[in-house]
Design an enzyme around this catalytic site. Structure first.
Site, PDB file in Angstrom:
ATOM      1  N   TRP A  37      66.230  51.248  87.154  1.00  0.00           N
ATOM      2  CA  TRP A  37      65.072  50.263  86.391  1.00  0.00           C
ATOM      3  C   TRP A  37      64.702  51.984  84.594  1.00  0.00           C
ATOM      4  CZ3 TRP A  37      61.956  46.534  85.900  1.00  0.00           C
ATOM      5  CH2 TRP A  37      60.886  46.720  85.223  1.00  0.00           C
ATOM      6  N   ASN A  84      68.143  59.145  90.541  1.00  0.00           N
ATOM      7  CA  ASN A  84      66.812  57.981  90.319  1.00  0.00           C
ATOM      8  C   ASN A  84      65.613  58.930  89.742  1.00  0.00           C
ATOM      9  OD1 ASN A  84      64.438  56.550  90.883  1.00  0.00           O
ATOM     10  ND2 ASN A  84      64.113  57.112  92.397  1.00  0.00           N
ATOM     11  N   GLY A  85      65.214  59.401  88.934  1.00  0.00           N
ATOM     12  CA  GLY A  85      64.237  59.892  88.518  1.00  0.00           C
ATOM     13  C   GLY A  85      64.098  60.052  87.087  1.00  0.00           C
ATOM     14  N   CYS A  90      64.487  53.309  90.349  1.00  0.00           N
ATOM     15  CA  CYS A  90      66.229  52.870  90.531  1.00  0.00           C
ATOM     16  C   CYS A  90      66.339  52.912  91.816  1.00  0.00           C
ATOM     17  CB  CYS A  90      66.738  54.735  90.000  1.00  0.00           C
ATOM     18  SG  CYS A  90      66.838  54.389  87.611  1.00  0.00           S
ATOM     19  N   GLU A  94      40.406  37.253  83.388  1.00  0.00           N
ATOM     20  CA  GLU A  94      41.698  37.420  84.049  1.00  0.00           C
ATOM     21  C   GLU A  94      41.148  37.077  85.947  1.00  0.00           C
ATOM     22  OE1 GLU A  94      44.037  37.645  83.841  1.00  0.00           O
ATOM     23  OE2 GLU A  94      45.438  39.066  85.614  1.00  0.00           O
ATOM     24  N   GLU A 112      45.277  31.129  90.929  1.00  0.00           N
ATOM     25  CA  GLU A 112      46.518  31.444  90.780  1.00  0.00           C
ATOM     26  C   GLU A 112      47.481  31.495  92.199  1.00  0.00           C
ATOM     27  OE1 GLU A 112      49.168  33.594  88.431  1.00  0.00           O
ATOM     28  OE2 GLU A 112      47.576  35.183  88.294  1.00  0.00           O
ATOM     29  N   LYS A 157      43.192  34.829  88.543  1.00  0.00           N
ATOM     30  CA  LYS A 157      43.640  35.356  89.747  1.00  0.00           C
ATOM     31  C   LYS A 157      43.066  34.631  90.657  1.00  0.00           C
ATOM     32  CE  LYS A 157      46.506  38.668  89.042  1.00  0.00           C
ATOM     33  NZ  LYS A 157      46.352  38.452  87.490  1.00  0.00           N
ATOM     34  N   LYS A 165      57.663  33.716  88.215  1.00  0.00           N
ATOM     35  CA  LYS A 165      56.841  35.902  87.696  1.00  0.00           C
ATOM     36  C   LYS A 165      57.625  35.431  86.152  1.00  0.00           C
ATOM     37  CE  LYS A 165      55.265  39.641  87.692  1.00  0.00           C
ATOM     38  NZ  LYS A 165      53.948  39.540  88.065  1.00  0.00           N
ATOM     39  N   ARG A 192      63.488  47.653  93.354  1.00  0.00           N
ATOM     40  CA  ARG A 192      62.723  48.968  92.295  1.00  0.00           C
ATOM     41  C   ARG A 192      63.843  49.084  90.765  1.00  0.00           C
ATOM     42  NH1 ARG A 192      61.830  53.044  96.307  1.00  0.00           N
ATOM     43  NH2 ARG A 192      62.575  54.537  94.537  1.00  0.00           N
ATOM     44  N   HIS A 233      24.952  27.017  78.507  1.00  0.00           N
ATOM     45  CA  HIS A 233      25.223  25.864  77.151  1.00  0.00           C
ATOM     46  C   HIS A 233      25.819  25.345  78.210  1.00  0.00           C
ATOM     47  CE1 HIS A 233      23.600  27.998  74.135  1.00  0.00           C
ATOM     48  NE2 HIS A 233      24.531  29.662  74.904  1.00  0.00           N
TER      49      HIS A 233
HETATM   50  C1  AGP Z   1      49.416  35.946  85.693  1.00  0.00           C
HETATM   51  O1  AGP Z   1      49.214  36.385  87.045  1.00  0.00           O
HETATM   52  C2  AGP Z   1      50.606  35.625  85.500  1.00  0.00           C
HETATM   53  N1  AGP Z   1      51.458  35.570  86.312  1.00  0.00           N
HETATM   54  C3  AGP Z   1      51.289  34.337  84.045  1.00  0.00           C
HETATM   55  O2  AGP Z   1      49.438  34.287  83.594  1.00  0.00           O
HETATM   56  C4  AGP Z   1      51.594  35.813  83.781  1.00  0.00           C
HETATM   57  O3  AGP Z   1      50.970  36.331  83.067  1.00  0.00           O
HETATM   58  C5  AGP Z   1      51.964  35.033  82.191  1.00  0.00           C
HETATM   59  O4  AGP Z   1      53.077  33.941  82.444  1.00  0.00           O
HETATM   60  C6  AGP Z   1      52.738  35.669  80.836  1.00  0.00           C
HETATM   61  O5  AGP Z   1      54.122  36.925  81.166  1.00  0.00           O
HETATM   62  P1  AGP Z   1      54.723  38.062  80.805  1.00  0.00           P
HETATM   63  O6  AGP Z   1      53.353  38.720  80.582  1.00  0.00           O
HETATM   64  O7  AGP Z   1      55.741  38.117  81.177  1.00  0.00           O
HETATM   65  O8  AGP Z   1      54.715  37.276  79.879  1.00  0.00           O
END
Ligand code: AGP
Length: 614
Positions: A74, A100-101, A2, A487, A494, A491, A609, A27, A510
């Site tokens: 948080w 916070n804690g 927090c 994954e 994106e 990374k 996000k 935070r 293949h």
């Molecule tokens: C991953 O780096 C991306 N930001 C994106 O693929 C993300 O994982 C996806 O939108 C799912 O989001 P969520 O985990 O909040 O559901």
């Protein structure tokens, strides 16, 4: 975690608190509040939601004051709602606290206080602490500082607290253990207190960082007094801040993503905190306890998620089928919700989402729930929409993830999936007790292995420099590390905008092998597990076509090291837990390449996000 902020001086406190809380929202941001002293009373305003909600809520209210405390939460325990938001009053409302804690022994303290006539309006440990302080103040007939000191000797846990009293309108009491707290010494006898220097640095660069078990007695116009909880006087060590605002929010890292990569020793540990006991061979996931039999008896587990969370789900498939022998399907939520899937009441659905707000995942849950399936959530945001739609679940406790590219949330999701699979497998007897204890001990050792891996990123920075201008990457992995290949490719895509594809290593011949030439970097996860020799053969196939090999290998590997162009080493671990380690160098590789390409790492183009739209 927090964010806390406090002020006493000649300025208006409210604007300083609100601005400071907005600086600390990284935070935590699920609720916020302020407490201000005016005319001998503490006026306390708090609201679920971001700080902007609090601002709207306080419009027209009495916020005139020269002293106040503020908090942005948080939630780790206790839903994010108005009642659980901070600050909290004492019984008489003459005191207010922000914290916070975590007070680990709050339940026993609360029970004693209730027996002594205290009533509580929230589920928080923080409210218990301020009631305890006031209870000591009145019963032991001591002043506020002494009551705080005695109380802090009774609590077990972590705290960064600030307390104000309507009876002393120019005094704040601050104290700290494990959670951060900094005191800013302003001009004309004013003082600031905050979780870090971001709310302070624009007013003063003279700060005192409290050490553990220190109490600051802060009085407007007077010298700062420090004591420890054993009542020893301490001379304050005043430092001059050199860092800039932006850097402090990122804990000194250049980007949130890098900070979150380096937080993983802690975030992985936090995702296990209170959930394992290696010596006793116990995994305890309270959030799914009532549904464990449902999972044990499940005819099928369906994992629904998007993006990185879907990759964690794929690791989950390997974990659950390997350890619990329960059939698992992993579905892209966006496909699952529209393809008229067959779902029945004996199905268990695990929905994985960092934000807990992803529209496709939410829709998939509702579809499965309507058809009678049992829904388990794995979310990082307490009280998020998805977490409230599920029958049960386990939070990942990775802390706020600000970088759009998910890193610590991924490893926290995989950790929780590992705990779930281990717990169910042990209860089903589908793995031996010795294997269960071996995996549990190895899981417990993962945070320190991640910490060791993060001690140096020179090699990955060197490799990033060599390949930052590539136009295509191929990521290959087998078994548990096939999802990690996917994954790693995501990374890179994106945040660096370089096209990359993840494939099962054996699948390369293949089709994708046609892409390979001397311009193509191929990242191969070649750890000493499972089909190691077959991965070595895949590397030979790539070499024969002049591909450049970047291999993720187990420390001490010599065979792959002899044929790969570059290697990145990870500590030895169990195959089923290796994604927690092999994903780390891939996060760093994508980060450094993106930075070298001048990309906006924390907010990549076209991305958000949380994808709350369909
Ligand atoms: C991953 O780096 C991306 N930001 C994106 O693929 C993300 O994982 C996806 O939108 C799912 O989001 P969520 O985990 O909040 O559901």
């Amino acid at each position: 975690m927090c964010g806390i902020v406090a002020y006493v001086g000649d300025k208006e406190a409210y604007p300083i608190l609100i601005k400071g809380l907005k600086r600390l929202e990284y935070r935590g941001y699920d609720s916020s509040g302020v407490a201000l002293i005016n005319d001998g009373a503490i006026n306390l305003y708090k609201k679920q939601g971001k700080v902007a909600e609090l601002e709207s809520f306080t419009e027209g209210k009495n916020i005139i004051s020269n002293i106040g405390i503020g908090h942005t939460r948080w939630a780790t325990h206790g839903a994010p709602n108005d009642e659980n938001a901070h600050p909290h009053y004492s019984k008489s409302k003459n005191l207010a606290i922000i914290h916070n804690g975590i007070i680990e022994n709050y339940a026993s303290l609360k029970k004693e206080l209730i027996q002594r006539g205290h009533e509580f309006s929230s589920d928080t440990d923080t409210e218990v602490l301020i009631h305890l302080i006031e209870d000591i103040q009145y019963n032991a007939k001591v002043d506020l500082v002494e009551a705080v000191r005695i109380a802090l000797n009774e609590v077990i846990g972590a705290y960064a607290i600030v307390i104000i009293s309507s009876e002393q309108p120019d005094v704040m009491i601050a104290a700290k253990k494990s959670s951060p707290l900094v005191i800013g010494i302003g001009t004309d006898g004013e003082y600031f207190v905050a979780s870090d220097a971001t709310p302070i640095v624009e007013y003063t660069k003279n700060v005192v960082y409290l050490d553990d078990e220190q109490i600051g007695v802060i009085q407007k116009g007077e010298k700062l007094r420090l004591i420890d909880i054993k009542n020893q006087e301490i001379t304050p060590y005043i430092q001059e801040l050199e860092v800039h605002l932006e850097a402090i929010e990122k804990g000194g890292y250049e980007h949130f993503m890098l900070k979150e990569i380096y937080e993983q020793p802690i975030s992985i540990k936090n995702s296990m905190r209170g959930r394992i006991n290696v010596d006793k061979g116990i995994v305890s996931l309270g959030g799914i306890r009532d549904y464990e039999q449902k999972i044990i008896n499940a005819e099928r587990i369906i994992i629904v998620a998007c993006g990185t969370s879907w990759h964690a789900g794929l690791v989950g498939e390997y974990l659950f089928e390997d350890l619990t022998r329960i059939p698992v399907e992993v579905e892209y939520a966006s496909e699952f919700r529209y393809r008229n899937p067959i779902i029945n009441e004996n199905d268990v659905v695990i929905a994985i989402s960092q934000s807990g707000e992803t529209a496709d995942t939410l829709a998939a849950i509702k579809l499965a729930k309507d058809k009678g399936a049992t829904i388990i959530g794995i979310c990082n945001v307490v009280g998020s929409t998805i977490s409230r739609e599920t029958h049960c679940g386990s939070y990942t406790h990775a802390g706020p993830e600000i970088g759009v590219a998910s890193t610590k949330a991924f490893t926290a999701q995989v950790t929780v999936l590992s705990l779930m699979a281990l717990s169910i497998a042990h209860k089903k007897g589908s793995i031996s007790d010795s294997k269960f204890r071996l995996l549990l001990a190895e899981l417990d050792a993962i945070p320190s292995k991640v910490k060791r891996m993060l001690e140096s990123d020179e090699q990955v920075t060197y490799i990033s420099e060599l390949f930052k201008d590539a136009t295509n990457f191929l990521y290959l992995g087998r078994g548990y590390n096939f999802p990690v290949a996917l994954e790693g490719a995501l990374k890179l895509k994106e945040i660096s905008y370089i096209h990359a594809e993840g494939y099962p290593a054996a699948e390369m011949k293949h089709g994708p092998i046609a892409l390979i030439d001397e311009e193509m970097p191929i990242v191969v996860i070649a750890t000493k597990h499972g089909n190691y020799e077959k991965v070595v053969s895949n590397i030979e196939e790539v070499k024969a076509r002049s591909g450049k090999i970047i291999a993720i290998v187990t420390e001490g590997d010599t065979e792959v090291k002899a044929i790969a162009d570059h290697v990145l080493e990870i500590p030895a671990t169990e195959d089923s837990l290796s994604p927690l380690l092999t994903s780390i160098p891939l996060q760093l590789l994508s980060y450094h390449i993106a930075v070298m390409r001048g990309c906006n790492v924390d907010q990549p183009r076209n991305l958000a996000k949380s994808v709350t739209v369909e």
